[in-house]
Write a protein that holds these residues in place. Structure first.
Motif, PDB file in Angstrom:
ATOM      1  N   GLU A 146      -7.265  -2.088 -12.890  1.00 38.89           N
ATOM      2  CA  GLU A 146      -7.763  -1.003 -11.444  1.00 38.89           C
ATOM      3  C   GLU A 146      -7.211  -2.012 -10.826  1.00 38.89           C
ATOM      4  O   GLU A 146      -7.798  -2.419 -10.206  1.00 38.89           O
ATOM      5  N   THR A 147      -6.296  -1.588  -9.797  1.00 43.09           N
ATOM      6  CA  THR A 147      -5.965  -1.929  -8.712  1.00 43.09           C
ATOM      7  C   THR A 147      -6.461  -0.452  -7.892  1.00 43.09           C
ATOM      8  O   THR A 147      -6.022   0.547  -7.833  1.00 43.09           O
ATOM      9  N   PHE A 148      -6.583  -0.586  -6.286  1.00 45.27           N
ATOM     10  CA  PHE A 148      -6.423   0.132  -5.356  1.00 45.27           C
ATOM     11  C   PHE A 148      -5.736  -0.425  -3.842  1.00 45.27           C
ATOM     12  O   PHE A 148      -5.599  -1.684  -3.712  1.00 45.27           O
ATOM     13  N   GLY A 149      -4.797   1.285  -3.454  1.00 47.37           N
ATOM     14  CA  GLY A 149      -3.923   1.448  -2.968  1.00 47.37           C
ATOM     15  C   GLY A 149      -3.808  -0.386  -1.552  1.00 47.37           C
ATOM     16  O   GLY A 149      -5.040  -0.533  -1.031  1.00 47.37           O
ATOM     17  N   PRO A 150      -2.674   0.357  -1.130  1.00 49.55           N
ATOM     18  CA  PRO A 150      -1.426   1.044  -1.348  1.00 49.55           C
ATOM     19  C   PRO A 150      -0.475   0.704  -2.257  1.00 49.55           C
ATOM     20  O   PRO A 150       0.227  -0.798  -1.585  1.00 49.55           O
TER      21      PRO A 150
END
Length: 103
Positions: free
Chosen positions: A7-11
């Motif tokens: 689960e990555t969070f931008g950018p």
């Protein structure tokens, strides 16, 4: 690739080619996470049909994943449980108490 499986969070954007809609849905549902998804298409009804097949807390068609205080927001799977924002989120942070006084 880690960006696809976590689960990555931008950018950050993980781009993976899918053979067709069924394969795209299979790839999207294979993750342990499910916060939000975004399906883009010139055929809006088709994009909605695809989005409905993917497990997530929020689905966006022809729009980026975002939150709005007027609607509940939250994830599925390892992206958490419950909702924040709106009435549902407000209730998640309250403790309903029964108070009864007999005369």
């Amino acid at each position: 690739m880690a960006a696809f499986d976590e689960e990555t969070f931008g950018p950050v954007a993980a781009i993976t080619a899918a053979r067709d809609d069924d394969h795209a849905v299979e790839l999207a549902n294979s993750t342990d996470y499910g916060l939000g998804l975004s399906v883009w298409s010139g055929a809006t009804e088709h994009a909605v049909a695809v989005a409905r097949r993917i497990t997530s807390g929020a689905a966006f068609v022809n729009a980026i994943v975002a939150s709005d205080p007027r609607v509940p927001f939250g994830g599925t799977k390892r992206s958490g449980y419950g909702r924040e924002l709106a009435d549902a989120g407000l209730l998640a942070f309250t403790n309903t108490r029964t108070f009864w006084v007999a005369s």
